[in-house]
Design an enzyme around this catalytic site. Sequence first.
Site, PDB file in Angstrom:
ATOM      1  N   ASP A 155       0.835  -1.319   0.083  1.00  0.00           N
ATOM      2  CA  ASP A 155       0.097   0.020   0.157  1.00  0.00           C
ATOM      3  C   ASP A 155       0.976   1.183   0.043  1.00  0.00           C
ATOM      4  O   ASP A 155       2.206   1.088   0.173  1.00  0.00           O
ATOM      5  CB  ASP A 155      -0.733   0.149   1.258  1.00  0.00           C
ATOM      6  N   GLU A 167       2.707   4.863  -4.340  1.00  0.00           N
ATOM      7  CA  GLU A 167       2.662   5.679  -5.535  1.00  0.00           C
ATOM      8  C   GLU A 167       4.081   6.161  -5.595  1.00  0.00           C
ATOM      9  O   GLU A 167       4.247   6.652  -6.610  1.00  0.00           O
ATOM     10  CB  GLU A 167       1.475   6.955  -5.303  1.00  0.00           C
ATOM     11  N   ASP A 178      -9.147   3.766  -2.748  1.00  0.00           N
ATOM     12  CA  ASP A 178     -10.040   4.176  -1.521  1.00  0.00           C
ATOM     13  C   ASP A 178     -11.325   4.890  -1.839  1.00  0.00           C
ATOM     14  O   ASP A 178     -11.370   6.044  -1.998  1.00  0.00           O
ATOM     15  CB  ASP A 178      -9.250   5.227  -0.549  1.00  0.00           C
TER      16      ASP A 178
END
Length: 989
Positions: free
Chosen positions: A345, A348, A426
Amino acid sequence: MTVSGDNSETKGIAPTEMIFEPILEHGVFRFDCSVEHRKAASPSVSFKNIKDREVRVISDNVPAYTPTCVCLEEKQVVTFEFSPGTSFYGTGEVGGELERTGKRVFTWNTDAWGYGPGTTPLYQSHPWVLVVLPTGETLGVLADTTQKCEIDLRNEGIIRITAPTAYPIITFGPFSSPTAVLESLSHAIGTVFMPPKWALGYHQCRFSYMSEKRVAEIAQTFRDKQIPADVIWMDIDYMDGFRCFTFDKERFPDPSALANYLHNNGFKAVWMLDPGIKQEEGYSVYDSGSKNDVWVKRADGKPFIGEVWPGPCVFPDYTNSKTRSWWANLVKDFISNGVDGIWNDMNEPAVFNTVTKTMPENNIHCGDDELGGVQNHSHYHNVYGTLMARSTYEGIERADTNKRPFVLTRAGFVGSQRYAATWTGDNLSTWEHLHMSISMVLQLGLSGQPLSGPDIGGFGGNATPRLFGRWMGVGALFPFCRGHSEVATDDHEPWSFGEECEEVCRAALKRRYQLLPHFYTLFYIAHTTGAPVAAPIFFADPKDSRLRTVENAFLLGPLLIYASTLNNQGSHELHHILPKGTWLRFDFEDAHPDLPTLYLRGGSIISVAPPHLHVGEFTLSDDLTLLVSLDKNGKAEGLLFEDDGDGYGYTKGNFLITNYIAEKHSSIVTVKVSKTEGDWQRPKRRVYVRLLIGDGAMLDAWGMDGETIQINVPSESKVSELITTSSERFKVHMENTKLIPEKEMLPGQKELSRLPVELNNGNWKLNIVPWIGGRIMSMSHVPSGVQWLHSRIDINGYEEYSSTEYRSSGCTEEYNIIETDLEHASEEESIILEGDVGGGLVLRRRITTPNDNPNILRIASVIEARSVGAGSGGFSRLACLRVHPTFTLFHPTKSCVSFTSIDGAKHEVWPDSGEKLYEGNNLPHGEWMLVDKSLNLGLINRFDVSQVFKCIIHWDCGTVNMELWSEDRPVSKESPLEIEHEYEVTSFP
């Protein structure tokens, strides 16, 4: 055929045809602006074999479409032009509509919590467009660049791609079908990894299950309630202070014992690992990484420090093979705790407390030569998450070469499917996000990533029973099936919404488990050929333009799923547009208005597990069911792939592919094995054949697998009677089976699942939430394709307050819609809302888009005294009308607020300036503008300086507030507080 197109950004510069050479295989071409550009292009990170892009193949073929290019100010603009009636798809992980004409997408992996249909960029980057021509022929266009890229599809039939020079364009086709294009693409970028069979079951997750005791409770409840599930997930709170590769000693004291408990109860366990490593001497991972010099560097050569969950963090430089090996060894050791899979997670990479939401673009990566060598972060940003997933995948491989790795990654790039599954980030617990999740899964599949799914039920906010049950109904049929919810939300397990919802969830997941043999076969096909697992229904007939915009249906091979994403309608109540040919409806005796409708294409056989399959770890029982749907010629065929469900025996022949065929002769349908492949031993099992004859009616017969099985078909009149009876039974059943009831809202609760009011006129499209603060949660400028404002339903967006305090009354109250004129009024389209902000005051807002000036969005707000007591002299408490919009920054480092103040001074305010306040002669002289110098666009905000006493600019993570404040004073009926202002988008060279 030469293609070109005007481009306002390159006006005055004549475009030139790109040079080309055939590569890889028949129908694949590489285009470059010039020989010099070809030499200057960075190595490919998307191609599985980097050399495939560089080697010309011998071919006499020439491309059917040759793009043009213009190079200007270190940007390369590439343009394709196709005939009217062409449809665009792909572009990776994107919200909004399935068909992409009219959209503009940016590729820059971004933490995008609560994104909306127009939010771009999101977590992944796929500079790829699937082009379906009016004839049904299909072409693929790949911009093979890792850098920030703009894909402009706003004009019909035109693709315009802009990115820093120099990069090649790779085209695939045109071929006869979209599947052929995706298969050709996979020869370049690779196919999806073959998932272990358990990864295709249901996954249960939450941010977070806070202790091993709670994890065990969740697992046991699934078993007690006989709800199928295979995997429990551990979010970040299992760690010791968010330190990766550690466990909290109090809440997760013995992870191996927890893993054993889960394994003994038929569950696997997946654990999260983020890239941010806490900067703390004495923490073994930090010390080891520092010793091995694996961190991303600042421009000055020192390790970059960024704030994430643990606090100050360093970040591994996955572009370097030494770092990837270091990380893989950490993962290998981590797996020894009984870890079955890993969730990457925040990769990015996300960084807190910075306007860009990521690390500086001038950070330095010591990349391998084959990836591009030493480069700044702007070059490697979009592949950081993919390279992390690759490192994690390789670490799991090192731990046990007899098991297939399972990795889930949030960030990705073209080619990331070789290492990891993904999810759509999300999302929110709204009907809009339920609807959008179907298209998002399909777009990822059309971009080479077939193993994806959303957070079922929505991550942010609280789902209602009906929303959750409906979402589980369709989510159980997505390639990746996981329920997940955010901290501080209600419980979102399948039993958390009442008995009716629980029963629908149980039925939905039993459907998935019955279809697992079919899913597993589809993934084997995807792994070996590059075909998608879930596909839009136009794949059944690419020539049929009716099918190209259907967003609530999809294909799983020959299986067609129709879902309802409308609150008050079941799937059976919708009009189902079907492809040509025979499509027969069926179910597993589980029909329900909140479950999707299933069809099987004529000419098909699919393998399913019998209803009494266990709900633990997935294994085929001794029996197998074949669903058969004959075509108009009375024939059908299908295949089943089987192996051990894990490991790599299938690569060495230890598998079984069975091709089943069915054929009708006279009144006899014969089902048999036509051919087999592989050395895996066929189980000795019975086969239950169910022949679909229409409207849910079936004929059946039992036999032994591998032997011929025959079904006697009765007379036409008897078949017609069976179909009529089945149709009537289905109709009565659905009439007597109600939708899942919606729960009543408790006092003080705000419902997030209601549909916003849409204002769509001129150049503006707005979504307004009257019941929570009357906020504007989405503000899109249609011609530019830019969504200037987007927020969650219950916070941010465009808010207004009634006093100087942040989030004072006005932003959460329920507003009434006083007047609407949304039906293309002669002069303007408008909506008027009112909210009681206490103390006898009402906040009234009129939102208007004038027809005579479609580029203007006008908002007139006023705080009025309605019932102020006489004892106060008719005056209210102190009030201040505070306009508080939160605008999205698409390019934070190239965005500023520009204005000329009343005293004539010119201001250009950049994100590094923090918060700025302007009043008196420093106040903007009636207008200020949010400028995006990358887009060459500005959002002008004009206002009456006599009404505005203060302006505030506040920069945050990926956003900016441009606030207008009235004076702060009591209000009477004769002296309201007013601010009338307007927005307009302008472009500049």
